[in-house]
Write a protein that holds these residues in place. Sequence first.
Motif, PDB file in Angstrom:
ATOM      1  N   ARG A 116      45.491  35.592  46.906  1.00 47.11           N
ATOM      2  CA  ARG A 116      46.847  36.067  47.217  1.00 47.11           C
ATOM      3  C   ARG A 116      47.839  35.595  46.149  1.00 47.11           C
ATOM      4  N   ALA A 117      47.707  34.354  45.731  1.00 49.16           N
ATOM      5  CA  ALA A 117      48.598  33.828  44.694  1.00 49.16           C
ATOM      6  C   ALA A 117      48.356  34.528  43.359  1.00 49.16           C
ATOM      7  N   LEU A 118      47.088  34.742  43.011  1.00 51.30           N
ATOM      8  CA  LEU A 118      46.762  35.398  41.744  1.00 51.30           C
ATOM      9  C   LEU A 118      47.234  36.842  41.731  1.00 51.30           C
ATOM     10  N   ARG A 148      41.081  42.354  52.992  1.00 51.75           N
ATOM     11  CA  ARG A 148      42.246  41.597  53.479  1.00 51.75           C
ATOM     12  C   ARG A 148      43.407  41.669  52.496  1.00 51.75           C
ATOM     13  N   LEU A 149      43.088  41.757  51.208  1.00 54.14           N
ATOM     14  CA  LEU A 149      44.124  41.839  50.181  1.00 54.14           C
ATOM     15  C   LEU A 149      44.677  43.250  50.008  1.00 54.14           C
ATOM     16  N   GLY A 150      44.021  44.240  50.599  1.00 53.87           N
ATOM     17  CA  GLY A 150      44.469  45.623  50.480  1.00 53.87           C
ATOM     18  C   GLY A 150      43.681  46.463  49.490  1.00 53.87           C
ATOM     19  N   PHE A 151      42.643  45.897  48.872  1.00 51.74           N
ATOM     20  CA  PHE A 151      41.798  46.681  47.972  1.00 51.74           C
ATOM     21  C   PHE A 151      41.101  47.788  48.759  1.00 51.74           C
ATOM     22  N   LEU A 152      40.871  48.896  48.101  1.00 50.75           N
ATOM     23  CA  LEU A 152      40.125  50.010  48.677  1.00 50.75           C
ATOM     24  C   LEU A 152      38.827  50.192  47.907  1.00 50.75           C
ATOM     25  N   GLU A 153      37.745  50.471  48.628  1.00 48.53           N
ATOM     26  CA  GLU A 153      36.489  50.772  47.946  1.00 48.53           C
ATOM     27  C   GLU A 153      36.598  52.172  47.367  1.00 48.53           C
TER      28      GLU A 153
END
Length: 184
Positions: A116-118, A148-153
Motif C-alpha cells: 500500500r505504501a509503495l 486487495r490493492l485493486g489490481f485486476l487480472e
Amino acid sequence: MDFAPLPLLTPRLKLRPVESGDANDLFAIFSDAQTLRYWSSPPWTALDQAHAMIAADQAALSAGEALRLALERLDDGRVIGVCSLFNLSGQNRRAEIGYALARDAWGQGWMDEALRALVAQAFGPWGLHRLEADIDPRNTASARSLQRLGFLEEGRLRERWNVAGEVSDSGLWGLLARDWAARS
C-alpha cells in the motif's frame, strides 16, 4: 527515475533501499524453497547470491532503473521481505511490481502494509500511471494481495516460465493510477 523521498514509513515498517547489512536476512528469505515456490528462479544456495543482488539493486537504484526496498520491522530492525519496482518505462509511466516475504511473517498483514505504501508513492510523488504484476496463477495468496490493492487480472501467458525443470504459467495483473485514486 528519481525515487525520492526514501525511506517510506508505515505503522510497523520502514521501506528502504537494500544495503549490504541485509545479506543474511535476504539469504534466509531467498534460500527458503517454500517461500520461493512460485518465484521465477530457484532458491539461493550461497550467501554470495545475496551480496550480488544487493550490488545489482544499488546500481539500478543509482541509475534510476529499478528500486528494491527492504521491509524492515520497526520493532526489531529485522528485514522480513522486499518489494520492488522494475522494468520501468518512463515514456509510458509504467513499472512492474514484485515482492517476497519471509515465511514466518506470512499471514500477518506485512506485505499488504508495505505494498500500500509503495503503490501510493508510485502513483503519487513518482507519477506512474500503471503498475503490473506477473505471478504464478497457483499462488493464490499473491493473487489475494493484488486483489486487495485493486489490481485486476488481465490475462495469462501459458507455460511462460521454466524454473528448475518445472514449467508454469504467468498471471498478468494491472492497476491504473485512476483506479487506485478511486479506491483511496
